[in-house]
Structures are given as C-alpha cells and as structure tokens.
Design a protein around this motif. Structure first.
Motif, short mmCIF file in Angstrom:
data_model
loop_
_atom_site.label_atom_id
_atom_site.label_comp_id
_atom_site.label_asym_id
_atom_site.label_seq_id
_atom_site.Cartn_x
_atom_site.Cartn_y
_atom_site.Cartn_z
N LEU A 92 0.83 -1.20 0.00
CA LEU A 92 0.00 0.00 0.00
C LEU A 92 0.87 1.25 0.00
CD1 LEU A 92 -2.67 -1.01 2.68
CD2 LEU A 92 -2.99 -0.89 0.22
N PRO A 93 0.40 2.33 -0.63
CA PRO A 93 1.15 3.59 -0.57
C PRO A 93 1.21 4.09 0.87
CG PRO A 93 -1.03 3.94 -1.49
CD PRO A 93 -0.86 2.46 -1.40
N GLU A 94 2.20 4.91 1.16
CA GLU A 94 2.38 5.42 2.52
C GLU A 94 2.47 6.94 2.50
OE1 GLU A 94 5.84 3.64 4.16
OE2 GLU A 94 4.97 1.62 4.29
N ALA A 95 1.96 7.55 3.56
CA ALA A 95 2.11 8.99 3.74
C ALA A 95 3.52 9.28 4.25
CB ALA A 95 1.07 9.51 4.73
N ASN A 96 4.03 10.45 3.93
CA ASN A 96 5.37 10.77 4.40
C ASN A 96 5.33 11.44 5.77
OD1 ASN A 96 4.52 13.37 3.88
ND2 ASN A 96 5.88 13.72 2.14
N ALA A 97 6.51 11.68 6.34
CA ALA A 97 6.60 12.20 7.70
C ALA A 97 6.00 13.59 7.82
CB ALA A 97 8.07 12.23 8.14
N PRO A 142 -5.17 -2.48 7.22
CA PRO A 142 -4.57 -2.48 8.57
C PRO A 142 -4.40 -1.04 9.06
CG PRO A 142 -3.39 -3.96 7.09
CD PRO A 142 -4.34 -3.18 6.23
N TRP A 143 -4.76 -0.82 10.33
CA TRP A 143 -4.76 0.54 10.86
C TRP A 143 -3.37 1.19 10.82
CZ3 TRP A 143 -8.62 3.72 11.48
CH2 TRP A 143 -8.45 4.88 12.23
N HIS A 144 -2.34 0.39 11.07
CA HIS A 144 -0.99 0.95 11.09
C HIS A 144 -0.52 1.38 9.70
CE1 HIS A 144 0.93 -2.57 9.18
NE2 HIS A 144 0.05 -3.29 9.86
N SER A 145 -1.18 0.87 8.66
CA SER A 145 -0.73 1.18 7.30
C SER A 145 -1.40 2.42 6.72
CB SER A 145 -1.01 -0.01 6.39
OG SER A 145 -2.41 -0.20 6.21
#
Length: 387
Positions: free
Chosen positions: A25-30, A164-167
């Motif tokens: 899954l794509p991820e948001a950055n910091a 998944p919530w962490h993702s």
C-alpha cells in the motif's frame, strides 16, 4: 496489504485473485503525519460552523446548493465508550446536464482527523441507467473496513476492503479533508512537501497532495475579500489525477470551489460572519492604596454605628445575666488578694471547676494534690493555692 471480498447482486463471491491489490500500500510521508499530529482541539473548535454555497454552471446559471457543516458530535466506539469528536455533515443537490444528482456525507473524526466512521452516498439520475454509489468506512479494532456499493440500473456490486490501521497513517478521508482545508486557511499555510493518503473514485488507496496557489482578491456580493487558494490533487494509481481548487477566507469559510476539468463551480453569494480568535485579556492589576478609614466619612460613620450596636448588645446581655458580672467580680477579687505571678494558670484553676465535662471534685481531697494546670516545680511554688 489490503484484502478484498466482492459480491454481485447481493451474493458473496470469492476474494479476487492476486494482482495489484496485493502490492504494498502507498504510505504517507513524515511531513503529512507530523502536520496531522500538530492539530489541537482548541484550534479545531474554532472551525466549527456551517456554510452554504451556490452551485452554478459555466454560463452562470444556478444548478443547486452545497452545504457543509462541521460541529461537535458524540461518538460511541467499539468498546461502548462515548466521547466528543468533530462531526462533519455535507450534502448537495442539483442538476448536471439537466439530470438530477446529489451526494451526502456523514463523518466522525478524531481530534487528529483520523477516520472513525464515515458514510457517503452519491447518485445521478441518468435517463437509461441511474447510478448510485455508497461508501462506508468503519474503524474496527486494528483495521479500517471499507464497504463500497455501486448500483447501475438493477445491478448491484458490493465490495469490502480491510486496511490495517498501522498502514493508513496520514490518511485523509472526505470528511477530514473538509476540516483540513479550514485548518490550512486558518494557519495561512500548506505543509511543505506533505504527501497524505486518500481514496480515489474507485476506492483505491493513493497519495493526495496540497499546494498553495497564493492569495487573490475576489468579489463577494458588494464586498471584496482576500482568499487563500489551495489545490488538492488525488493521484490515482489507475486513472488520471483529480484536482480541486479551494478559495478560502481567513477564518476557514469556503468562498469558491472549482473541480479542474469540470464545468461549473460552487461559490458564495454574500459574505459570512467572520470568526475571530478569542483574545484572552490580561487580568487587571489594582494598585494597593493605604486605607485611612478615619478620614472616610462613610466608613467612619459605619464604624460608629457598629460600635454603638455592639455596646448596646453587650449591655443587654449583662443585664439579662447578672451572674456573669458577679462571677467576674469574684475572680478579680481573688486575683487581687493572691496576686499570682502566672495569671493565666490562676484563671484556669479558678474557672476549671465550672467546666461541664470536668469530673466533680470530691468533698475531701489532699491539699497537696497536683494541679492539672501546672508542672510539679510550679506546684511547689504555688503555696496554699495549689489546693
């Protein structure tokens, strides 16, 4: 990774075979995650208000109305705990090429704009195949469940996706986007290089970015107002990017919305009542001044009145209790006869037998019995009064 289950016509089907859905899954950055973490309840509460915009065509003809409400709501989580949270309600109804269309949105968010629960409903009354789409998001334990239903004519397709919530850190739902735009307008800035997460029109998780396009002065009714322009782009991995431009007043009110590539826009027709941040005034400091009450005629008059009131009250009490004056006279007589060095102890021994809780004094007692009011050394020096 997300998992999907689809059904057609209300019947559950087997999960889709492995394919793009099984890719990471794509991820948001910091930068995006930090911006959401920086939100505070007090700041969001300043953005609780409702607004209404007119939907107009590219030729200026009225097409409908858009209303957005953000307010404090109550939400019961999966553990049955009730808490306050931002609640978003948006709805529109109008015409697209003379066909009735509309959508509604209900969303419960956390104070960091995490999606707790959201329900959206969109419809277009096409002449041949009316289309209706419903999407529900629900936080369940450690995952976010998305139920997506599309109805075209009589055919209904339903799909369930679990994230998944962490993702999904940095995920901005439709409801959260409406509040996030108000935050950016209030702060007059867009987080630099922030890359959030969002859902595209097909329900796929993808990246979402915001870009500040500067300030502009627009005409609102008979007034001119400065607006902060923010462009949001949803970068679908399977389709073309979709962008919307938002013209925001300084307090977060939406003055204009344009979907890039779409005819028409939404715009306000009169200036709203602008919200201002409450300024906490410093506590007043009063300089202490010496009070010379004898020179104040009013205070001195009150003093004399109170003094006379007390004198009359004391005189009346002694008149009603003559035994009190006799008791005091006897004590003064004994005091002058014995002239003790310790007047306080003498008084205690004199009035001690009058105490209600003191045990009765025996008829015969030793004259050398220790007094409870003095030490042994003082007892020896007391002389005959020690009796």
């Amino acid at each position: 990774m997300s998992s999907r289950v689809y059904s057609i016509g209300g019947k559950r089907a087997d999960p889709r075979p492995s394919g793009p859905e099984n890719l990471p899954l794509p991820e948001a950055n910091a930068e995006a995650i930090d911006f959401l973490s920086s939100l505070r309840r007090k700041e969001l509460q300043m953005l609780f208000f409702s607004e209404t915009l007119d939907m107009i065509s590219d030729t200026g003809e009225p097409q409908g109305e858009l209303t957005i409400e953000v307010e404090r709501g109550k939400y019961k989580d999966e553990f049955g705990i009730m808490s306050s949270c931002p609640f978003v309600h948006a709805f529109s109804r109008g015409f697209l090429d003379k066909m009735l269309c509309g959508n509604s949105l209900l969303g419960y968010l956390s104070w960091h704009l995490e999606a707790r629960e959201q329900h959206s409903h969109e419809f277009i009354k096409f002449l041949i195949l009316p289309m209706e789409r419903k999407i529900s998001l629900m936080k369940q334990d450690d995952q976010l469940a998305m139920t997506r239903s599309i109805k075209e004519g009589e055919e209904v397709k339903t799909g369930v996706t679990l994230f998944p919530w962490h993702s999904i850190k940095g995920f901005v739902s439709e409801a959260a986007n409406l509040v996030l735009l108000r935050v950016m307008a209030w702060r007059r800035m867009v987080p630099s290089n922030a890359c959030f997460l969002a859902l595209d029109t097909e329900g796929n998780l993808c990246h979402s970015t915001y870009q500040a396009l500067g300030f502009q002065t627009i005409q609102v009714g008979r007034q001119q107002a400065e607006v902060f322009i923010v462009e949001q782009t949803v970068h679908s991995e399977k389709g073309i990017p979709m962008s919307c431009q938002y013209y925001l007043l300084r307090d977060g009110h939406l003055a204009k919305r344009i979907q890039v590539g779409s005819p028409g826009c939404c715009i306000i027709t009169k200036m709203p009542v602008m919200r201002e941040e409450d300024e906490i005034e410093p506590r007043p400091v009063f300089e202490k001044k010496p009070l010379v009450w004898e020179e104040d005629m009013e205070l001195y008059s009150k003093f004399l009145d109170r003094k006379e009131e007390l004198r009359l009250g004391h005189t009346s009490y002694l008149r009603q209790h003559p035994e009190a004056q006799a008791l005091i006279s006897d004590f003064l007589l004994f005091l002058l006869v014995y002239q003790p060095e310790d007047v306080v102890t003498f008084a205690a021994e004199y009035f001690g037998p009058f105490a209600a809780r003191r045990p009765p004094t025996p008829a015969l007692r030793s004259s050398h019995r220790p007094s409870p009011f003095r030490s042994l050394d003082r007892e020896r020096d007391a002389g005959p009064w020690a009796d």
